[in-house]
Design a protein around this motif. Structure first.
Motif, PDB file in Angstrom:
ATOM      1  N   UNK A 144     -40.090  12.620  54.589  1.00 49.20           N
ATOM      2  CA  UNK A 144     -41.468  12.137  54.680  1.00 49.20           C
ATOM      3  C   UNK A 144     -42.441  13.045  53.946  1.00 49.20           C
TER       4      UNK A 144
ATOM      5  N   UNK B 235     -41.034   9.549  64.513  1.00 49.32           N
ATOM      6  CA  UNK B 235     -40.313   9.420  63.248  1.00 49.32           C
ATOM      7  C   UNK B 235     -39.215  10.455  63.150  1.00 49.32           C
TER       8      UNK B 235
ATOM      9  N   UNK C  38     -37.981   6.653  59.404  1.00 49.56           N
ATOM     10  CA  UNK C  38     -39.357   6.167  59.355  1.00 49.56           C
ATOM     11  C   UNK C  38     -39.748   5.595  58.003  1.00 49.56           C
ATOM     12  N   UNK C  39     -39.061   5.982  56.982  1.00 49.39           N
ATOM     13  CA  UNK C  39     -39.578   5.636  55.663  1.00 49.39           C
ATOM     14  C   UNK C  39     -38.575   4.922  54.767  1.00 49.39           C
TER      15      UNK C  39
ATOM     16  N   UNK D 233     -45.332   5.828  50.640  1.00 43.11           N
ATOM     17  CA  UNK D 233     -45.153   6.090  52.077  1.00 43.11           C
ATOM     18  C   UNK D 233     -45.113   4.765  52.814  1.00 43.11           C
ATOM     19  N   UNK D 234     -44.000   4.483  53.445  1.00 45.88           N
ATOM     20  CA  UNK D 234     -43.882   3.176  54.082  1.00 45.88           C
ATOM     21  C   UNK D 234     -43.204   3.290  55.433  1.00 45.88           C
ATOM     22  N   UNK D 235     -43.630   2.447  56.334  1.00 52.09           N
ATOM     23  CA  UNK D 235     -43.003   2.408  57.643  1.00 52.09           C
ATOM     24  C   UNK D 235     -41.655   1.714  57.562  1.00 52.09           C
TER      25      UNK D 235
END
Lengths: 439, 439
Positions: free
Chosen positions: B168, B19, B25-26, B49-51
């Protein structure tokens, strides 16, 4: 000695004095000792996290003249250091650039495959490497599960007593811990039912160390494992199964892990800290895909990724060295020391004192004669050059005042003999003092 | 290859796809892709929090035929692996039992002394080893500061754009990020004043990477450092100074760190990831005693303790090997690659495109011609076998659509030439497409 992280005997003894091993890192709040300009700025969760007043006492326990039965250390002197050194060197020669680089947040693929082979040997047969998240010891695995599941005020069920490091995680998450009573067969199913019924909100999960538990050394029996799984299934209660000691069996193999009996609703925490080397900080969580993705995101936020080097070292160790033979070396060593400790306790402890007989692991848990407070007695024990962990450290509710944890994996049999002898004297004196005042 | 954590070229390129390095990443929530039985049980923080949807694209970037300018990796092939191997082996022979054991949660004392010597050479002269907490990379240091200071809803100020891994952390802490505008001299003091004034609650801290910033490569000038410190002092605003790249200077030494100018209200994050080896995951936080104690407690809760082995390895490296010479090797290598990248960009990029000229570090930040969306263009770039990180990944507010981060530390000069050539073609095609539709 360059590169020495505390390499002599004294420092190695000191190395046992982490919160894990002193076992009481969070029991009593100390405040006002440091002028703190930041008081108004801290997050709410910080107010529940406090250092223990007995930490200061344990500085004394690190002195070489003190026999410490307080630690939670494996005996790493039993590892073949020359061979490991050669292996580490070869690893850097073969794959240095990758081992010295970042790696994926979920952990190295080859290691996750090896981890599945390790788990298969304990009965967890169907695990996929895709569902494994490599962590900085099992501690980080537990911390990640708390991040993913725990809101402030949530209830967590745990054995009473339980692992002190777990209490630290739950406290940081501002969760409420409800202890479930144990006996010699592990946590009591009826007590679990009652704890669920008494919770004002459905507990988020049951945290359990079912095999050679820290701090008691007790193992949940086969029959009770089935009962616990049944109860959790009926109530939709998730289980966090922490299994650092399962391979350190002395008296025959332990019952299969809970996770081996169901792949539904059980998160499994593993570690190489006791089967190989705690200093590499390599553990794992096994979790279903949806949760696994969240654990990876949470781990990337905490640490970006685990050490590629220590992962590579563990992978190479598992795939090229006789690691099962090394586990047998640890078992034999610790079994001898447990036997020594049990024999010495039987020989020298006063009437009214009882203790567990662990079938594996690192710890004996002792009940003091009635009316003796293990924390109040600690300064006297340290004066007599022996250390243990008072039972209160393993409780979130003030319980454990009459109990203590004794470690037999790190001190030699000779030191154990001397330590128990000294401890018996301290308890004897405390008992006589008690009798003087209650006569 | 036993023990290989991704050792061949392809996998090493993949290793760049954490990430941190994919940088995004988010940014966009993906949901509904996995059947998730646990949805009702997650903590509130998890919903933020999400990919990233571009993660899947980056699987393509790991293919050897793709030139990845997307990574954030140092070039660890420049390390002397045979010598390091010998050193690691000797370390285990000399101090193996301690290196393989737990260590204190704050980190090894000798390492903390060495860290103070490293900091002294950057101008942070008065730091005490007592005030250093060793962490799993600077990432864990930032995560610990968030644990100690951030409640849900708190405001954090950060450069815009900023390090994706910091976003993040702040997201996991449920904090609100407010970006402070930058220019070629770093963050703009007037914009900082404005951001403080516009906050509905006093911001908890300013997070800044003042030197060779990730992702822009920009350095806060000496004059602006004084201005920023003055503003923060007047408003009682704490500063988190993240300094992973300060030693990687190409064009003369950078201004002294903020922490070198005051010991009041600045938390300093350091790491050996770019000066030695990211794969060992050794970083640190420098903080005043009251905060330090809380960071240690928070770290023990997260990971119990950092790896004694990797700490011992870094300690021995710093005290017995020519580490400053090795930093010069990295500087020379990256400077050559930066020069290559800047020359290639000047040569082949279309009109309307601009980019930064970093005085050190790992990254160039580019502004695309008007109307080109870097994320929308990414699939086309990957089809043309070149990867970069879209600018949106470095913003919490959707900014950065017309920008991208390019890495020059990991790919060779030859690969950089080829990558920029391919990228120029992709941008050229996107510009023509834009003109077709806006004609």
């Amino acid at each position: 000695m360059p590169g020495n992280p505390g390499g002599d005997d004294c420092a190695a003894e000191y190395a046992g004095m982490t919160s894990e091993s002193i076992g009481a890192a969070r029991e009593v709040t100390v405040s006002g000792t440091t002028l703190d300009d930041y008081t108004d700025r801290y997050a709410a969760r910080i107010h529940g996290m406090a250092q223990s007043e007995i930490r200061a006492l344990f500085a004394v326990a690190s002195r070489p003249e003190v026999v410490s039965l307080a630690g939670g250390n494996p005996d790493t002197t039993a590892l073949p250091m020359a061979e490991l050194g050669d292996m580490f060197a070869q690893l850097l020669r073969d794959n240095g650039p990758a081992a010295m680089l970042y790696c994926p947040g979920q952990g190295d693929t080859r290691l996750r495959e090896e981890i599945c082979r390790v788990m298969a040997s304990t009965g967890i047969a169907a695990a996929s490497p895709d569902d494994v998240v490599v962590t900085v010891g099992a501690q980080q695995g537990l911390s990640l599960l708390a991040t993913v599941f725990l809101d402030p005020g949530d209830i967590v069920l745990a054995e009473g007593p339980t692992y002190v490091g777990a209490l630290g995680v739950f406290q940081a998450a501002q969760a409420r811990v409800r202890h479930v009573t144990m006996d010699a067969e592990g946590l009591i199913p009826e007590a679990l039912e009652a704890a669920i019924a008494e919770s004002d909100t459905p507990p988020k999960f049951l945290y359990t160390v079912p095999t050679y538990q820290n701090p008691t050394g007790v193992t949940l029996t086969d029959r009770r494992r089935a009962a616990v799984l049944d109860i959790c299934d009926r109530h939709g209660l998730l289980i966090v199964e922490d299994d650092p000691y399962g391979m350190l069996a002395f008296d025959g193999e332990p019952p299969a892990p809970l996770r081996a009996r169901t792949d539904d609703g059980v998160f499994y925490l593993g570690t190489f800290s006791k089967t190989f080397a705690a200093g590499l900080r390599v553990g794992w969580v096994l979790a279903p895909p949806a949760v696994r993705d969240k654990l990876v995101l949470a781990s990337e936020s905490q640490i970006l990724c685990p050490s590629a080097f220590t992962q590579a070292a563990v992978t190479r160790y598992l795939s090229t060295m006789p690691w099962r033979q090394q586990v047998k070396v640890f078992r034999t060593l610790y079994q001898e020391r447990r036997d020594t400790m049990l024999a010495c306790l039987a020989e020298s402890m006063p009437a009214g004192m009882t203790w567990t007989r662990p079938g594996g692991g690192l710890f004996v848990w002792a009940d003091l004669p009635h009316g003796i407070d293990s924390k109040a007695m600690l300064p006297q024990a340290l004066a007599e050059r022996v250390a243990y962990v008072p039972g209160t450290g393993f409780h979130a509710d003030g319980g454990g005042t009459g109990q203590m944890r004794l470690n037999f994996s790190f001190p030699t049999s000779e030191r154990i003999r001397e330590g128990v002898r000294r401890l018996a004297g301290v308890i004897d004196a405390a008992t006589r003092l008690r009798d003087t005042f209650t006569a």
